[in-house]
Enzyme design. Structure first.
Site, PDB file in Angstrom:
ATOM      1  N   SER A 107       6.100 -34.378   6.458  1.00 49.24           N
ATOM      2  CA  SER A 107       6.896 -34.731   7.635  1.00 49.24           C
ATOM      3  C   SER A 107       6.084 -35.526   8.639  1.00 49.24           C
ATOM      4  O   SER A 107       6.631 -36.052   9.594  1.00 49.24           O
ATOM      5  CB  SER A 107       7.397 -33.490   8.368  1.00 49.24           C
ATOM      6  N   HIS A 128      10.261 -38.728   2.386  1.00 48.22           N
ATOM      7  CA  HIS A 128      10.537 -37.606   3.289  1.00 48.22           C
ATOM      8  C   HIS A 128      12.019 -37.236   3.287  1.00 48.22           C
ATOM      9  O   HIS A 128      12.854 -37.963   3.830  1.00 48.22           O
ATOM     10  CB  HIS A 128      10.058 -37.971   4.707  1.00 48.22           C
ATOM     11  N   GLU A 140      13.425 -40.793   4.237  1.00 53.43           N
ATOM     12  CA  GLU A 140      12.549 -41.789   4.861  1.00 53.43           C
ATOM     13  C   GLU A 140      11.518 -42.187   3.815  1.00 53.43           C
ATOM     14  O   GLU A 140      10.871 -41.311   3.233  1.00 53.43           O
ATOM     15  CB  GLU A 140      11.783 -41.181   6.036  1.00 53.43           C
ATOM     16  N   ASN A 178      10.773 -37.515  12.736  1.00 54.13           N
ATOM     17  CA  ASN A 178      10.061 -36.477  13.478  1.00 54.13           C
ATOM     18  C   ASN A 178       9.382 -36.979  14.750  1.00 54.13           C
ATOM     19  O   ASN A 178       9.091 -36.199  15.649  1.00 54.13           O
ATOM     20  CB  ASN A 178       9.048 -35.771  12.579  1.00 54.13           C
TER      21      ASN A 178
HETATM   22  N1  CAA Z   1      21.188 -25.676   0.676  1.00 55.53           N
HETATM   23  C1  CAA Z   1      22.213 -26.369   0.135  1.00 55.53           C
HETATM   24  N2  CAA Z   1      23.426 -26.492   0.740  1.00 55.53           N
HETATM   25  C2  CAA Z   1      23.581 -25.879   1.923  1.00 55.53           C
HETATM   26  C3  CAA Z   1      22.547 -25.142   2.536  1.00 55.53           C
HETATM   27  C4  CAA Z   1      21.313 -25.055   1.856  1.00 55.53           C
HETATM   28  N3  CAA Z   1      20.252 -24.407   2.373  1.00 55.53           N
HETATM   29  N4  CAA Z   1      23.008 -24.675   3.719  1.00 55.53           N
HETATM   30  C5  CAA Z   1      24.294 -25.084   3.829  1.00 55.53           C
HETATM   31  N5  CAA Z   1      24.621 -25.816   2.760  1.00 55.53           N
HETATM   32  C6  CAA Z   1      25.910 -26.451   2.482  1.00 55.53           C
HETATM   33  C7  CAA Z   1      26.983 -25.415   2.364  1.00 55.53           C
HETATM   34  O1  CAA Z   1      27.012 -24.890   1.070  1.00 55.53           O
HETATM   35  C8  CAA Z   1      28.219 -26.214   2.731  1.00 55.53           C
HETATM   36  O2  CAA Z   1      28.605 -26.993   1.615  1.00 55.53           O
HETATM   37  P1  CAA Z   1      30.163 -27.302   1.334  1.00 55.53           P
HETATM   38  O3  CAA Z   1      30.714 -27.964   2.545  1.00 55.53           O
HETATM   39  O4  CAA Z   1      30.088 -28.192   0.164  1.00 55.53           O
HETATM   40  O5  CAA Z   1      30.789 -25.990   1.043  1.00 55.53           O
HETATM   41  C9  CAA Z   1      27.716 -27.200   3.771  1.00 55.53           C
HETATM   42  O6  CAA Z   1      26.279 -27.254   3.611  1.00 55.53           O
HETATM   43  C10 CAA Z   1      28.037 -26.740   5.165  1.00 55.53           C
HETATM   44  O7  CAA Z   1      27.505 -25.444   5.312  1.00 55.53           O
HETATM   45  P2  CAA Z   1      28.160 -24.300   6.189  1.00 55.53           P
HETATM   46  O8  CAA Z   1      29.650 -24.513   6.268  1.00 55.53           O
HETATM   47  O9  CAA Z   1      27.674 -22.978   5.694  1.00 55.53           O
HETATM   48  O10 CAA Z   1      27.469 -24.438   7.601  1.00 55.53           O
HETATM   49  P3  CAA Z   1      27.443 -25.665   8.588  1.00 55.53           P
HETATM   50  O11 CAA Z   1      28.697 -26.456   8.588  1.00 55.53           O
HETATM   51  O12 CAA Z   1      26.950 -25.074   9.852  1.00 55.53           O
HETATM   52  O13 CAA Z   1      26.316 -26.630   7.997  1.00 55.53           O
HETATM   53  C11 CAA Z   1      24.095 -27.359   7.963  1.00 55.53           C
HETATM   54  C12 CAA Z   1      25.021 -26.181   7.759  1.00 55.53           C
HETATM   55  C13 CAA Z   1      24.385 -28.439   6.916  1.00 55.53           C
HETATM   56  C14 CAA Z   1      22.673 -26.849   7.779  1.00 55.53           C
HETATM   57  C15 CAA Z   1      24.346 -27.970   9.398  1.00 55.53           C
HETATM   58  O14 CAA Z   1      24.236 -26.945  10.351  1.00 55.53           O
HETATM   59  C16 CAA Z   1      23.372 -29.057   9.766  1.00 55.53           C
HETATM   60  O15 CAA Z   1      23.529 -30.200   9.374  1.00 55.53           O
HETATM   61  N6  CAA Z   1      22.329 -28.711  10.577  1.00 55.53           N
HETATM   62  C17 CAA Z   1      21.305 -29.648  10.967  1.00 55.53           C
HETATM   63  C18 CAA Z   1      20.325 -29.801   9.851  1.00 55.53           C
HETATM   64  C19 CAA Z   1      19.224 -30.773  10.200  1.00 55.53           C
HETATM   65  O16 CAA Z   1      19.126 -31.337  11.259  1.00 55.53           O
HETATM   66  N7  CAA Z   1      18.313 -30.942   9.231  1.00 55.53           N
HETATM   67  C20 CAA Z   1      17.141 -31.749   9.402  1.00 55.53           C
HETATM   68  C21 CAA Z   1      16.023 -30.886   9.854  1.00 55.53           C
HETATM   69  S1  CAA Z   1      14.548 -31.821  10.110  1.00 55.53           S
HETATM   70  C22 CAA Z   1      13.893 -31.927   8.579  1.00 55.53           C
HETATM   71  O17 CAA Z   1      14.326 -31.373   7.618  1.00 55.53           O
HETATM   72  C23 CAA Z   1      12.714 -32.781   8.478  1.00 55.53           C
HETATM   73  C24 CAA Z   1      11.425 -32.244   8.870  1.00 55.53           C
HETATM   74  O18 CAA Z   1      10.471 -32.868   8.502  1.00 55.53           O
HETATM   75  C25 CAA Z   1      11.209 -31.062   9.726  1.00 55.53           C
END
Ligand code: CAA
Length: 271
Positions: A107, A128, A140, A178
């Site tokens: 990251s 990434h 990325e 990030n």
């Molecule tokens: N793995 C796979 N699929 C997942 C999952 C996981 N861990 N968590 C949720 N999902 C899927 C669910 O199965 C669901 O799929 P369907 O629509 O096909 O049924 C879908 O995602 C939506 O899930 P939920 O309805 O349970 O919950 P939600 O609508 O709140 O979505 C979320 C969950 C997708 C995590 C959403 O909250 C989100 O987009 N959050 C922000 C995530 C984000 O910003 N990620 C980037 C982080 S930074 C990073 O990763 C980089 C770094 O270097 C730190």
């Protein structure tokens, strides 16, 4: 994240995948989660039972790095620790066939530094992914100083085959996502530290006020507070600007072992 990357490689890109971890228990957990996620796709008519079985059959697991012996593309997704990543790149370089590309899901850590630990810097690149990998559309792509055009083209092609949209970033700490996301999360922690609002008030303000799926403190717990701190420390030490100073409250949480969702407690209690 390694499990998520293996999933999109096997399902979307149709690749044969070898998933390697130091712990068999972790590999079993990844395969179990993948089975559950793909079963949901079958239930929602997004995948046939036969395609699910074929995708899972394309993935093998191992606790031994020599299992990468026939791979043409290796993606490292270990903890955000420079020493560990350099050791892994030396080891990947020694087991991978000549001509194989070595990518890192880091990251924030320098791709150029990891490339310099290998005898094939032209074939080392940053790839990434975002968490959760099967859901998030972005990859990325970060060429290091020595990365060849051919390595870049192959990486963009693989990420696209995995169903992702690519952006390209220079190899500067934090890259694009990030560089912007972590100071935002750190500022949310600092806002809490200064008593400006409660955890709930900060998250609700940002969630409803800027239409993001998670407030910044929920997102920090989801990413892992140790990961957030490690990225802030790289930004702070390598860019040398005090605006990247980690919030003392973030440091305190990590010192307490309150690492977010994965440890059962972060800014919220998951126990
Ligand atoms: N793995 C796979 N699929 C997942 C999952 C996981 N861990 N968590 C949720 N999902 C899927 C669910 O199965 C669901 O799929 P369907 O629509 O096909 O049924 C879908 O995602 C939506 O899930 P939920 O309805 O349970 O919950 P939600 O609508 O709140 O979505 C979320 C969950 C997708 C995590 C959403 O909250 C989100 O987009 N959050 C922000 C995530 C984000 O910003 N990620 C980037 C982080 S930074 C990073 O990763 C980089 C770094 O270097 C730190």
């Amino acid at each position: 994240m390694g499990g998520g990357i293996a999933q999109v490689a096997a399902v979307q890109a149709g690749c044969k995948v070898v998933l390697v971890d130091v712990k068999q228990e972790q590999l079993d957990k990844c395969m179990g989660l993948m089975d559950k996620l793909l079963a949901k796709d079958v239930a929602k008519d997004r995948l046939t039972e036969a395609d699910k079985a074929a995708a899972l059959a394309r993935i093998t697991t191992s606790t031994d790095m020599s299992a990468f012996g026939g791979a043409s593309f290796l993606i490292e997704a270990a903890t955000e620790n420079v020493g560990l990543k350099l050791d892994l790149f030396r080891a990947m370089d020694s087991v991978a066939p000549s001509g194989a590309i070595l990518a890192s899901n880091t990251s924030s850590i320098s791709i150029t530094k990891m490339a310099a630990a290998t005898a094939r810097p032209e074939a080392v690149i940053g790839m990434h992914f975002m968490n959760p990998v099967p859901v998030m559309k972005l990859v990325e792509v970060i060429p290091g100083l020595a990365t060849s055009e051919a390595t870049l083209a192959d990486t963009l092609a693989l990420a696209t085959a995995m169903g992702k949209t690519c952006t390209q970033s220079r190899d500067i700490p934090g890259f694009i996502a990030n560089r912007i996301l972590m100071p935002y999360i750190n500022e949310a922690v600092q806002t809490l530290y200064e008593g400006i609002g409660t955890v709930e008030a900060i998250d609700t303000s940002m969630k409803l006020g800027t239409n993001v799926p998670m407030g910044p403190l929920t997102l920090a717990d989801f990413i892992g507070l140790d990961t957030c701190l490690a990225i802030m420390q790289v930004l702070h030490s390598e860019l040398g600007d005090s605006k990247y100073r980690p919030s003392p409250l973030l440091v305190q949480h990590v010192n307490a072992g309150w690492l977010g969702k994965k440890s059962g407690r972060g800014f919220y209690d998951y126990r």
